[in-house]
Design a protein around this motif. Structure first.
Motif, PDB file in Angstrom:
ATOM      1  N   GLN A   6      -6.200  -3.738 -22.054  1.00 27.20           N
ATOM      2  CA  GLN A   6      -5.171  -2.837 -21.546  1.00 27.20           C
ATOM      3  C   GLN A   6      -5.044  -1.603 -22.424  1.00 27.20           C
ATOM      4  O   GLN A   6      -4.918  -1.698 -23.635  1.00 27.20           O
ATOM      5  CB  GLN A   6      -3.819  -3.544 -21.456  1.00 27.20           C
ATOM      6  N   LYS A   7      -5.072  -0.445 -21.782  1.00 25.59           N
ATOM      7  CA  LYS A   7      -4.988   0.820 -22.490  1.00 25.59           C
ATOM      8  C   LYS A   7      -3.534   1.265 -22.595  1.00 25.59           C
ATOM      9  O   LYS A   7      -2.703   0.912 -21.762  1.00 25.59           O
ATOM     10  CB  LYS A   7      -5.825   1.880 -21.771  1.00 25.59           C
ATOM     11  N   ARG A 238      -5.799  -1.408 -16.852  1.00 31.74           N
ATOM     12  CA  ARG A 238      -6.683  -2.544 -17.052  1.00 31.74           C
ATOM     13  C   ARG A 238      -8.032  -2.438 -16.363  1.00 31.74           C
ATOM     14  O   ARG A 238      -8.902  -3.303 -16.544  1.00 31.74           O
ATOM     15  CB  ARG A 238      -5.991  -3.835 -16.595  1.00 31.74           C
ATOM     16  N   GLY A 239      -8.217  -1.413 -15.542  1.00 34.19           N
ATOM     17  CA  GLY A 239      -9.488  -1.272 -14.843  1.00 34.19           C
ATOM     18  C   GLY A 239     -10.638  -1.003 -15.810  1.00 34.19           C
ATOM     19  O   GLY A 239     -10.465  -0.347 -16.839  1.00 34.19           O
ATOM     20  N   ALA A 240     -11.805  -1.513 -15.468  1.00 34.17           N
ATOM     21  CA  ALA A 240     -12.992  -1.302 -16.293  1.00 34.17           C
ATOM     22  C   ALA A 240     -13.548   0.096 -16.067  1.00 34.17           C
ATOM     23  O   ALA A 240     -13.624   0.579 -14.933  1.00 34.17           O
ATOM     24  CB  ALA A 240     -14.057  -2.341 -15.958  1.00 34.17           C
ATOM     25  N   TYR A 245     -11.786   0.247  -7.400  1.00 35.59           N
ATOM     26  CA  TYR A 245     -10.962  -0.894  -6.995  1.00 35.59           C
ATOM     27  C   TYR A 245     -10.307  -0.618  -5.651  1.00 35.59           C
ATOM     28  O   TYR A 245      -9.603   0.379  -5.491  1.00 35.59           O
ATOM     29  CB  TYR A 245      -9.873  -1.163  -8.044  1.00 35.59           C
ATOM     30  N   ASN A 246     -10.543  -1.511  -4.695  1.00 31.05           N
ATOM     31  CA  ASN A 246      -9.870  -1.417  -3.402  1.00 31.05           C
ATOM     32  C   ASN A 246      -8.412  -1.847  -3.539  1.00 31.05           C
ATOM     33  O   ASN A 246      -8.106  -2.820  -4.233  1.00 31.05           O
ATOM     34  CB  ASN A 246     -10.534  -2.340  -2.375  1.00 31.05           C
ATOM     35  N   LEU A 296      -7.221  -8.437 -11.430  1.00 30.01           N
ATOM     36  CA  LEU A 296      -6.598  -7.790 -12.593  1.00 30.01           C
ATOM     37  C   LEU A 296      -5.131  -8.188 -12.738  1.00 30.01           C
ATOM     38  O   LEU A 296      -4.526  -7.981 -13.785  1.00 30.01           O
ATOM     39  CB  LEU A 296      -6.677  -6.265 -12.475  1.00 30.01           C
ATOM     40  N   GLY A 297      -4.556  -8.719 -11.648  1.00 29.94           N
ATOM     41  CA  GLY A 297      -3.148  -9.114 -11.673  1.00 29.94           C
ATOM     42  C   GLY A 297      -2.267  -8.378 -10.689  1.00 29.94           C
ATOM     43  O   GLY A 297      -1.041  -8.502 -10.733  1.00 29.94           O
TER      44      GLY A 297
END
Length: 342
Positions: A6-7, A238-240, A245-246, A296-297
């Motif tokens: 997490q950033k 949290r995305g890579a 991401y849909n 991712l939650g």
């Protein structure tokens, strides 16, 4: 380092933050991250409205400017940790009338922002895109995956697909940390009344016909704006890097169902339904698989029935907002040009 750690951010730029989804995100972010410094860059075109941010203007820095103007982009991004690019021309019908503004804002504007982000040392760039880049899924029961090829079928969708390619290219070529969200059709407060749900609500409130394309069987995966905002925020944190991401609600609702639900909620007669000539190249089904974001939650709070009820209530309680918008000559001209002969 694990790309999904997490950033953390302190100064965040939201382009298009006075528009519909952008404004909803600003409200969400101020609640979820009260310590953030939020800068909103918005050109205030017909769809940008400072009233959407009126309650929080004292908590943000607002810059009126154009993402396609390098000077405006550099000014907004100075000292920023992250950029979320909501700014876009977004209405398919308008793109069919004149695609040039879509290319300028959605493609050239994204390029200008990417370059400004690279020069400013921004730590993360999030591009807000659309499920329309995948094209029409009618005749199938499948759901679009992030790995599916792009098959855009309108100038709007093509411009958003082009922007995505630039974003990913900057990630590869320049090492910029980029992520992309592809959201399904979104509804909620502050939506400009040219889109189906606010158009139908406000028309019904004024006892005007609800124009339904074709036979009304085209389906969309309608997602509430605050669920969309929560998904975008999660991907931001949290995305890579380099991934898309849909974001979708896992609901399939047709145009006729939208009209009938709104008329029933407002106690208006079914005779207000008016079937009109279909628009050129109309896509009859969009549906995304949001499993990647869910992993991712991401958890949605709104069913369509609950979200639509709350949205209808918002328009009922805020007539001055939408009446001012509908009274503008620009809006009336579009309605006459697009629907007058249908």
């Amino acid at each position: 380092m694990d790309k999904t750690v997490q950033k953390q951010f302190k100064r965040v730029v939201v382009t298009g933050g006075a528009g519909f989804i952008g404004a909803n995100y600003v409200h969400y972010a101020l609640s979820a991250h009260p310590d953030w410094q939020i800068v909103v860059l918005d050109k205030l075109t017909y769809a940008g409205n400072l009233e959407n941010l009126e309650a929080v203007l004292h908590r943000i820095e607002f810059i009126q400017g154009d993402i396609a103007n390098p000077a405006d982009a550099r000014k907004a991004l100075q000292g920023a940790d992250a950029v979320l690019n909501f700014a876009a021309e977004s209405h398919v019908d308008r793109s069919l009338l004149d695609a040039r503004a879509f290319v300028r804002t959605n493609i050239e504007g994204t390029l200008v922002l990417l370059e400004a982000a690279r020069q400013a040392g921004v730590r993360r760039f999030l591009q807000v895109s659309t499920d329309e880049v995948y094209g029409d899924l009618s005749g199938t029961d499948r759901h679009s995956l992030e790995t599916d090829p792009f098959r855009p079928r309108s100038p709007y969708a093509a411009s958003k697909a082009g922007a995505e390619h630039l974003v990913l290219a900057y990630g590869i070529s320049h090492g910029l940390d980029v992520v992309i969200t592809r959201g399904s059709n979104t509804y909620g407060p502050y939506q400009y009344p040219e889109k189906i749900i606010p158009l139908f609500i406000t028309n019904a409130l004024e006892d005007k016909p609800l124009p339904i394309y074709g036979d009304g069987s085209a389906v969309r995966d309608y997602m509430h704006a605050l669920d969309h905002a929560a998904g975008i925020d999660l991907v931001l944190h949290r995305g890579a890097a380099g991934e898309a991401y849909n974001l979708g609600a896992r609901e399939q609702v047709s145009g006729v169902q939208v009209a009938e639900a709104i008329l029933a909620a407002l106690g208006k007669p079914a005779t207000l339904k008016k079937f009109v000539a279909d628009r050129p190249g109309h896509d009859y089904r969009y549906s995304v698989d949001p499993s990647k974001a869910e992993a991712l939650g991401w958890v949605r709070r709104y069913s369509f029935s609950r979200g639509l009820a709350e949205t209808i209530e918002w328009y009922v309680q805020n007539p001055s907002w939408w009446q001012r918008v509908r009274a503008k000559k620009e809006h009336q001209s579009l309605m006459q040009t697009w629907y007058g002969q249908r």
